[in-house]
Design an enzyme around this catalytic site. Structure first.
Site, PDB file in Angstrom:
ATOM      1  CE  LYS A  85      -1.688   1.740   3.898  1.00 45.63           C
ATOM      2  NZ  LYS A  85      -2.040   3.082   4.405  1.00 45.63           N
ATOM      3  CG  ASN A  86       2.632   2.526   3.504  1.00 43.60           C
ATOM      4  OD1 ASN A  86       1.531   3.065   3.407  1.00 43.60           O
ATOM      5  ND2 ASN A  86       3.087   2.040   4.642  1.00 43.60           N
TER       6      ASN A  86
ATOM      7  CB  CYS B 232      -5.154   6.138  11.190  1.00 46.64           C
ATOM      8  SG  CYS B 232      -5.664   4.668  10.304  1.00 46.64           S
TER       9      CYS B 232
ATOM     10  NE  ARG C 157      -0.145   9.530  10.118  1.00 52.22           N
ATOM     11  CZ  ARG C 157      -0.451   8.383   9.516  1.00 52.22           C
ATOM     12  NH1 ARG C 157       0.433   7.781   8.761  1.00 52.22           N
ATOM     13  NH2 ARG C 157      -1.629   7.831   9.660  1.00 52.22           N
TER      14      ARG C 157
ATOM     15  CG  ASP D  93       3.060   1.211   9.662  1.00 48.58           C
ATOM     16  OD1 ASP D  93       2.503   2.001  10.451  1.00 48.58           O
ATOM     17  OD2 ASP D  93       3.203   1.448   8.452  1.00 48.58           O
TER      18      ASP D  93
ATOM     19  NE  ARG E  28      -7.409   4.265   5.802  1.00 46.83           N
ATOM     20  CZ  ARG E  28      -6.366   4.617   6.559  1.00 46.83           C
ATOM     21  NH1 ARG E  28      -6.320   4.267   7.825  1.00 46.83           N
ATOM     22  NH2 ARG E  28      -5.376   5.314   6.049  1.00 46.83           N
TER      23      ARG E  28
END
Length: 421
Positions: A22-23, A116, A121, A308, A400
């Site tokens: 995903k990242n 989230c 951030r 993570d 997600r």
């Protein structure tokens, strides 16, 4: 709102295919905005965040065709370099559109991001870096409004040193610098494998980049980029999550496409705990039997232990032998899963940025609520080892970032099902 019903106690056996990251996929979807020629991405995971990013670029006028894990984007039709709040509010990664739009069109309007609730951030590092490249950026009514000064056609190269290591900041600067005049040097750059994968995609499109994978990246700007085809790197966080699931439940599983070289810090801790983890051809094999020993760790930027994976590995400590101390240094609100684990029988005390865990012999099933993406995964792992039935609510967080997680777990023997409500 969907839920997961899990009956614990099953060992995991077999093979799991690890999806694309995903990242990596999210910035690479934005990288397609840098050219007016078609870009093909392969191994794109089927995730809610990916679907949101696709909607975002389509809203700008980009043509998108998807078939399975293959996505073809044509930004030659892009006519609206804007990222509105109603699409950005659910996903912080949408800030990644700012650099490419500004670099190619000389202007961009991007909403301040959401996502989230795991902590602050800030995007100030993005703004400062792009300003060093000559951008004029104002924040008004919740939007970043960026442009180039009158008479300028392109961003200019610059030496950028961020106040902190920022993954999305590094990605934004990397993409913007590919079309800037002259050389850009990124100091204190993030070193995650997903950034290296993005750089390889940009190089295939004609960019001139050196040093990706280190803390110092050099980019020589070019006049234009062309289209191309790129395969998204395997998701190291999904792989590590399955490593923890097998280590917790016991069993023997091969993770196809998993990259052991991207997970050194996590694998070292798993081995210290007593699991057997080895790189095999095109994957990683993990084996575990009985209770493992709890391991203290501290989250840091890559190549250290990833934030993570803090919640997922914490479950191993909860059911392990002995006590452990987990220290979170990246996000200030990333212990929200603790109260839910306590509902299952965990013994955890939080003191500021640290959590002291006393291992217990068993957990008992209960209804728990996911609070963010990685917390969701930790609750699934806890449910796999808990006695009786565990219900994990609000799993839209899980969707997600994990590609059909329950299907993959069921394929290796887990008793887990999705209940649609």
């Amino acid at each position: 709102m969907d839920k997961l019903l899990i009956r614990g106690g099953c060992q995991l056996q077999g093979e799991v295919r690890i999806s694309g990251a995903k990242n990596a996929a999210l910035p690479e979807l934005c990288a397609a905005l840098l050219t007016d020629q078609p870009v093909t991405l392969e191994n794109v995971p089927r995730l809610q965040d990916v679907a949101t990013m696709v909607k975002l670029v389509q809203n700008m006028g980009v043509s998108v065709q998807r078939e399975g894990d293959r996505v073809v984007l044509d930004a030659g039709t892009l006519d609206k370099p804007e990222a509105p709040y109603d699409l950005v509010k659910t996903m912080r990664a949408s800030v990644l559109a700012l650099g490419p739009l500004l670099a190619r069109f000389g202007r961009a309007t991007v909403s301040l991001p959401g996502g989230c609730a795991i902590g602050s951030r800030p995007v100030d590092q993005h703004i400062k870096g792009l300003q060093q490249m000559g951008a004029v950026i104002d924040v008004e009514h919740g939007y970043m409004i960026a442009s180039l000064p009158a008479g300028r056609r392109r961003l200019r190269g610059a030496s950028i040193r961020t106040d902190m290591v920022t993954v999305t900041g590094t990605e934004n600067f990397l993409m913007a610098a590919t079309l800037a005049e002259g050389e850009t040097v990124l100091e204190n750059a993030a070193m995650e494998p997903e950034i290296g994968d993005l750089a390889e995609m940009l190089i295939a499109m004609g960019a001139q980049i050196e040093g990706h994978g280190t803390s110092r990246i050099r980019i020589q700007g070019v006049e234009r980029l062309h289209g191309g085809t790129h395969q998204v790197v395997a998701d190291r966080i999904e792989a590590a999550t399955f490593l923890c699931a097998v280590a917790a439940t016991g069993g023997d599983v091969v993770l196809r496409h998993g990259r052991a070289d991207h997970l050194v810090a996590v694998i070292d801790k798993l081995r210290e705990a007593g699991a057997t983890v080895e790189a095999v051809e095109n994957g990683i094999r993990v084996r575990s039997q009985g209770r493992l020993s709890a391991q203290s760790f501290r989250t840091t930027e890559y190549p250290g232990f990833p934030t993570d994976m803090q919640a997922q590995f914490m479950v191993l400590n909860v059911i392990g032998t002995g006590s452990s101390l987990v220290t979170e240094t990246i996000f200030e609100n990333r212990f929200m899963h603790v109260n839910e684990l306590v509902r299952l029988g965990a013994k955890i005390q939080v003191d500021g940025k640290s959590a002291l865990i006393e291992g217990v012999e068993r957990l008992s099933g209960a209804t728990v609520m996911a609070t963010d993406l990685r917390a969701s995964a930790s609750l699934v792992i806890a449910g796999l080892v808990a006695e009786g039935e565990t219900t994990v609510d609000r799993i839209y967080h899980l969707d997600r970032g994990y590609d059909r997680m329950e299907e993959k777990l069921r394929g290796v023997g887990a008793d887990i099902q999705r209940v649609k409500t």
